[in-house]
Scaffold this active site. Sequence first.
Site, short mmCIF file in Angstrom:
data_model
loop_
_atom_site.label_atom_id
_atom_site.label_comp_id
_atom_site.label_asym_id
_atom_site.label_seq_id
_atom_site.Cartn_x
_atom_site.Cartn_y
_atom_site.Cartn_z
N ARG A 90 78.35 -42.87 61.06
CA ARG A 90 79.78 -42.86 60.72
C ARG A 90 80.62 -42.71 61.98
O ARG A 90 81.67 -43.35 62.11
CB ARG A 90 80.08 -41.72 59.74
CG ARG A 90 81.56 -41.61 59.40
CD ARG A 90 81.85 -40.46 58.47
NE ARG A 90 83.26 -40.36 58.18
CZ ARG A 90 83.80 -39.47 57.34
NH1 ARG A 90 83.02 -38.60 56.72
NH2 ARG A 90 85.09 -39.44 57.13
N ASN A 144 79.98 -45.04 49.35
CA ASN A 144 80.92 -46.00 49.92
C ASN A 144 80.21 -47.09 50.70
O ASN A 144 79.12 -46.86 51.23
CB ASN A 144 81.90 -45.27 50.85
CG ASN A 144 82.97 -44.54 50.09
OD1 ASN A 144 83.50 -45.04 49.12
ND2 ASN A 144 83.30 -43.34 50.54
N CYS A 164 85.17 -43.20 42.16
CA CYS A 164 85.90 -42.69 43.34
C CYS A 164 86.79 -41.55 42.87
O CYS A 164 87.18 -41.49 41.70
CB CYS A 164 86.74 -43.82 43.94
SG CYS A 164 87.68 -43.35 45.42
N HIS A 194 89.62 -48.05 47.23
CA HIS A 194 90.32 -47.72 48.48
C HIS A 194 91.40 -48.74 48.83
O HIS A 194 91.81 -48.85 49.98
CB HIS A 194 89.33 -47.54 49.65
CG HIS A 194 88.51 -46.30 49.53
ND1 HIS A 194 87.63 -45.88 50.50
CD2 HIS A 194 88.44 -45.37 48.55
CE1 HIS A 194 87.06 -44.76 50.13
NE2 HIS A 194 87.53 -44.43 48.93
N TYR A 244 94.54 -44.85 51.72
CA TYR A 244 93.89 -45.88 52.53
C TYR A 244 94.81 -47.05 52.86
O TYR A 244 94.53 -47.83 53.76
CB TYR A 244 92.62 -46.38 51.83
CG TYR A 244 91.55 -45.33 51.76
CD1 TYR A 244 90.63 -45.17 52.79
CD2 TYR A 244 91.48 -44.45 50.69
CE1 TYR A 244 89.67 -44.18 52.75
CE2 TYR A 244 90.53 -43.45 50.63
CZ TYR A 244 89.62 -43.32 51.67
OH TYR A 244 88.67 -42.33 51.62
#
Length: 421
Positions: A90, A144, A164, A194, A244
């Site tokens: 990440r 995700n 989510c 998102h 987002y």
Amino acid sequence: MKLAVVGGGSTYTPELIDGFARLRDTLPIEELVLVDPAADRLELVGGLARRIFAKQGHPGRIVTTSDLDAGVADADAVLLQLRVGGQAARNKDETWPLECGCIGQETTGAGGLAKAMRTVPVVLDIAERVRRTNPDAWIIDFTNPVGIVTRALLQAGHKAVGLCNVAIGFQRKFARLLDVTPAEVHLDHVGLNHLTWELGVRLGGPDGENVLPKLLAEHGDAIADDLRMPRAITDRLGVVPSYYLRYFYAHDAVVRELGTKPSRAAEVAAMEKELLAMYGDPALDEKPALLAKRGGAFYSEAAVDLASSLLGSGGSPVQVVNTYNRGTLPFLPDDAVIEVQARVDGTGATPLAVPGLDPLYAGLIANVTAYEDLALEAALRGGRDRVFKALLAHPLIGQFEYAEALTDKLIAHNREHLAWA
């Protein structure tokens, strides 16, 4: 009832456990299996999970295992919460795109594609193993990028629904501002995972009074602050975009901001180290306050609601989930995965009708859906050219020079996870 959580060694898991304990009448779990290859983390998380159940008087049994096949065998539902490559991967997703002046983020842009490339093959392998041992099990995906992963599962014929916590977070926030119970708040929540907007906030159900104008007028500053966007955006649009959307509406400003501070992954890694130390304390028997800063607020309530509806033990009849479009948004293919209100029962999720969308939203949804088509193709089949096309199609990239450079960086940083590279 047996549930399995794949990725059960996550520091998120005590949030889930707390919800299972508190809402045991809605979802009466007899056996909960936490599955994770990281035995050291699993031991810490499993110990705290058992103490939380014991403190709250939950009669269910919690089992921990690194054996996936044994863990999912005979499960009624399997919840996926994986992070292939961990926080180290990440951290890369959030940094190397910045070198090209593009957003570094784990679920959208180049970083989101990298995560999809790593994740989709692993999730499909897990799902196939679930199907071999128990073809009737539901798969609930919290991993995700949820939209792309859920579409991969559905296209492969799995009984899957994506989940989510953005919508339930808005529902709880608006309920507090309106001084009503969350059950009284219905969201006109529309878009992709998102990439959503709250087009209305209705009291009492889908046909209730729309109080969104009142919310924006009386609480606009607080709402905008939570979104980390100027209030002018919500006032001008008259809707509430998800957090987002700041990556789209304020791309260049966010790139500059991200270049001046440590990545979110670095912050989370430090937080996880502290959380795991707490989880090892035999006196701790509740989720620590620090966990709220880790993310995933209300995740447990959303998971319980969805699982109980799919398994016929209760749950809300209408929930926000990720599922096939099936004509709901007429400008998208039926097999696109959208995030909207849906009726959920033992047969799955059926999206509710959505009024015609302003081109401002429909255009971006269509653009990102086209990217997701290409992203899934790249994740399933590999190849530099497929990665390049997906990056070029993404509205946060969209330039040949950037797509070329980002393709090379994505492959270089993820080679160990890409079988074809």
